[in-house]
Scaffold this motif. Structure first.
Motif, PDB file in Angstrom:
ATOM      1  N   LEU A 120       5.423   3.059  -2.541  1.00 32.06           N
ATOM      2  CA  LEU A 120       4.928   4.432  -2.521  1.00 32.06           C
ATOM      3  C   LEU A 120       5.059   5.078  -1.147  1.00 32.06           C
ATOM      4  N   ASP A 121       6.230   4.915  -0.532  1.00 27.94           N
ATOM      5  CA  ASP A 121       6.390   5.490   0.799  1.00 27.94           C
ATOM      6  C   ASP A 121       6.569   7.004   0.766  1.00 27.94           C
ATOM      7  N   ASP A 122       6.738   7.574  -0.439  1.00 25.75           N
ATOM      8  CA  ASP A 122       6.787   9.040  -0.544  1.00 25.75           C
ATOM      9  C   ASP A 122       5.477   9.609  -1.059  1.00 25.75           C
ATOM     10  N   GLU A 123       4.468   8.750  -1.236  1.00 29.50           N
ATOM     11  CA  GLU A 123       3.134   9.171  -1.671  1.00 29.50           C
ATOM     12  C   GLU A 123       2.114   8.603  -0.685  1.00 29.50           C
ATOM     13  N   PRO A 124       1.993   9.198   0.501  1.00 34.33           N
ATOM     14  CA  PRO A 124       1.162   8.600   1.559  1.00 34.33           C
ATOM     15  C   PRO A 124      -0.290   8.382   1.171  1.00 34.33           C
ATOM     16  N   ALA A 125      -0.875   9.280   0.389  1.00 33.26           N
ATOM     17  CA  ALA A 125      -2.289   9.109   0.019  1.00 33.26           C
ATOM     18  C   ALA A 125      -2.462   7.877  -0.873  1.00 33.26           C
ATOM     19  N   ALA A 126      -1.580   7.724  -1.868  1.00 30.30           N
ATOM     20  CA  ALA A 126      -1.657   6.569  -2.755  1.00 30.30           C
ATOM     21  C   ALA A 126      -1.322   5.286  -1.994  1.00 30.30           C
ATOM     22  N   GLN A 127      -0.345   5.365  -1.090  1.00 29.83           N
ATOM     23  CA  GLN A 127       0.024   4.188  -0.297  1.00 29.83           C
ATOM     24  C   GLN A 127      -1.144   3.735   0.578  1.00 29.83           C
ATOM     25  N   LEU A 128      -1.833   4.690   1.207  1.00 31.95           N
ATOM     26  CA  LEU A 128      -2.991   4.359   2.044  1.00 31.95           C
ATOM     27  C   LEU A 128      -4.099   3.744   1.204  1.00 31.95           C
ATOM     28  N   ARG A 129      -4.292   4.257   0.011  1.00 32.08           N
ATOM     29  CA  ARG A 129      -5.321   3.714  -0.874  1.00 32.08           C
ATOM     30  C   ARG A 129      -5.047   2.240  -1.192  1.00 32.08           C
ATOM     31  N   CYS A 130      -3.782   1.916  -1.448  1.00 32.18           N
ATOM     32  CA  CYS A 130      -3.402   0.522  -1.726  1.00 32.18           C
ATOM     33  C   CYS A 130      -3.665  -0.359  -0.506  1.00 32.18           C
ATOM     34  N   ARG A 131      -3.249   0.115   0.667  1.00 28.84           N
ATOM     35  CA  ARG A 131      -3.381  -0.708   1.877  1.00 28.84           C
ATOM     36  C   ARG A 131      -4.840  -0.906   2.284  1.00 28.84           C
ATOM     37  N   GLU A 132      -5.658   0.097   2.084  1.00 26.98           N
ATOM     38  CA  GLU A 132      -7.087  -0.064   2.386  1.00 26.98           C
ATOM     39  C   GLU A 132      -7.724  -1.091   1.470  1.00 26.98           C
ATOM     40  N   GLU A 133      -7.337  -1.079   0.189  1.00 33.12           N
ATOM     41  CA  GLU A 133      -7.870  -2.063  -0.739  1.00 33.12           C
ATOM     42  C   GLU A 133      -7.392  -3.461  -0.375  1.00 33.12           C
ATOM     43  N   LEU A 134      -6.112  -3.598  -0.018  1.00 39.58           N
ATOM     44  CA  LEU A 134      -5.572  -4.908   0.355  1.00 39.58           C
ATOM     45  C   LEU A 134      -6.263  -5.457   1.598  1.00 39.58           C
ATOM     46  N   ALA A 135      -6.596  -4.570   2.540  1.00 43.55           N
ATOM     47  CA  ALA A 135      -7.267  -5.020   3.765  1.00 43.55           C
ATOM     48  C   ALA A 135      -8.633  -5.629   3.465  1.00 43.55           C
ATOM     49  N   GLY A 136      -9.244  -5.185   2.377  1.00 47.51           N
ATOM     50  CA  GLY A 136     -10.559  -5.719   2.017  1.00 47.51           C
ATOM     51  C   GLY A 136     -10.501  -6.948   1.142  1.00 47.51           C
ATOM     52  N   ARG A 137      -9.304  -7.400   0.791  1.00 46.99           N
ATOM     53  CA  ARG A 137      -9.150  -8.597  -0.034  1.00 46.99           C
ATOM     54  C   ARG A 137      -8.587  -9.742   0.829  1.00 46.99           C
ATOM     55  N   ASP A 138      -9.250 -10.829   0.826  1.00 46.53           N
ATOM     56  CA  ASP A 138      -8.818 -11.986   1.621  1.00 46.53           C
ATOM     57  C   ASP A 138      -7.927 -12.875   0.761  1.00 46.53           C
ATOM     58  N   GLU A 139      -6.742 -12.353   0.451  1.00 41.96           N
ATOM     59  CA  GLU A 139      -5.825 -13.099  -0.418  1.00 41.96           C
ATOM     60  C   GLU A 139      -4.407 -13.032   0.141  1.00 41.96           C
TER      61      GLU A 139
END
Length: 311
Positions: free
Chosen positions: A35-54
């Motif tokens: 989602l490099d052309d959808e920055p808001a959705a991309q940021l949402r994914c990365r913020e969620e991943l940062a909170g998962r220890d996987e």
């Protein structure tokens, strides 16, 4: 991305974020790359991943290094669809085949897409075994980009599959990594060539019953389409005579001949494009099935507009 697709994407992300397991973590990681052309959705994914220890599979961060190395177009011989097949390699090791189905029965938009985790040559060998009525053409990567980008701009009225809203992001991401400068030239014949084709048809015995000058104008109207005039499918016949078409400059008695004119022209056209007789017979059966209803509708419209004599 249009508002409807953006809404679907947000719903998908909400579902993935609410379902915490290894599979959804991997999928969120993939979407964060795509989602490099959808920055808001991309940021949402990365913020969620940062909170998962996987941990995520190593090939996912390598997506940015994808190498698309081959493009093939598989065309339905009757002209209803083109399938663009892309062969890609991730991290120099993982093979991927991406398939994009372009539907020509309406406006040449994308009706579906899919991903197969195997090399493109193996995928093509498998599908070729199951389909004999397909033309296969190698494409440049730039031309493949031009074809897919053109189709992405077109609406489609084909029933949308459940896969396409999710695969749209993958297709758009992959296309952006293809070289620019390609050509999308789908129209098979220029207008002077279509006119010359009509002249050749009317010089044959098959055209003998159609003696009015309006019959040539009628055939040209039926062929006024970007699709190849030498390829006719049941869907194209339905579009041509599935309902009444009123041509003010064509006499009513000539307009009524449209099904019969097509029935004579289609075998002539298919013989030149090498389409086998069995397929042609199926298409002609479609013409026969529509013949009576077409003529009724033409007469009904003519009566409504006062083209019929009062008597």
């Amino acid at each position: 991305m249009v508002q409807q697709d953006a809404g679907r994407l947000n719903n998908i992300l909400t579902h993935l974020i609410g379902d915490r397991n290894r599979e959804t973590t991997a999928l969120l990681a993939v979407l964060a790359e795509l989602l490099d052309d959808e920055p808001a959705a991309q940021l949402r994914c990365r913020e969620e991943l940062a909170g998962r220890d996987e941990q995520v599979p190593q090939w996912i961060p390598a997506l940015s290094q994808v190498d698309v190395y081959r493009a093939v177009r598989r065309s339905d011989v009757l002209g209803d669809a083109d399938v663009i097949v892309l062969g890609a390699r991730i991290d120099g090791e993982h093979e991927l085949t991406v398939v994009v189905w372009i539907d020509h029965t309406t406006l040449s938009g994308i009706a579906d897409a899919g991903v197969v985790p195997k090399p493109i040559d193996k995928f093509l060998a498998r599908v070729t075994e199951r389909s004999i009525d397909t033309d296969v053409v190698e494409m440049s990567l730039a031309d493949a980009r031009a074809w897919i980008e053109n189709a992405l701009t077109k609406p489609t009225f084909a029933p949308e599959t459940e896969r396409w809203p999710l695969y749209r992001a993958l297709v758009q991401w992959l296309v952006r990594r293809l070289p620019e400068g390609g050509e999308h030239r789908w129209q098979a014949m220029d207008w002077p060539e279509v006119e010359e084709l009509c002249d050749r048809f009317f010089a044959t015995d098959s055209a003998a019953p159609f003696t009015d000058s309006g019959h040539r104008e009628l055939l040209l109207e039926l062929l006024d389409d970007v699709r190849d005039p030498l390829r006719w499918s049941a869907a194209r016949v339905e579009h041509a005579i599935g309902s009444a078409h009123q041509y003010d400059w064509i006499p009513l008695e000539v307009a009524l001949d449209a099904p019969d004119l097509l029935r004579a022209f289609i075998p002539f056209a298919h013989a030149q494009s090498g389409i086998r007789d069995e397929l042609t017979l199926r298409v002609l059966a479609g013409v026969d099935a529509l013949r009576s209803s077409y003529k009724r509708e033409v007469l009904k419209e003519a009566e409504y507009w006062g083209y019929l004599d009062a008597g």
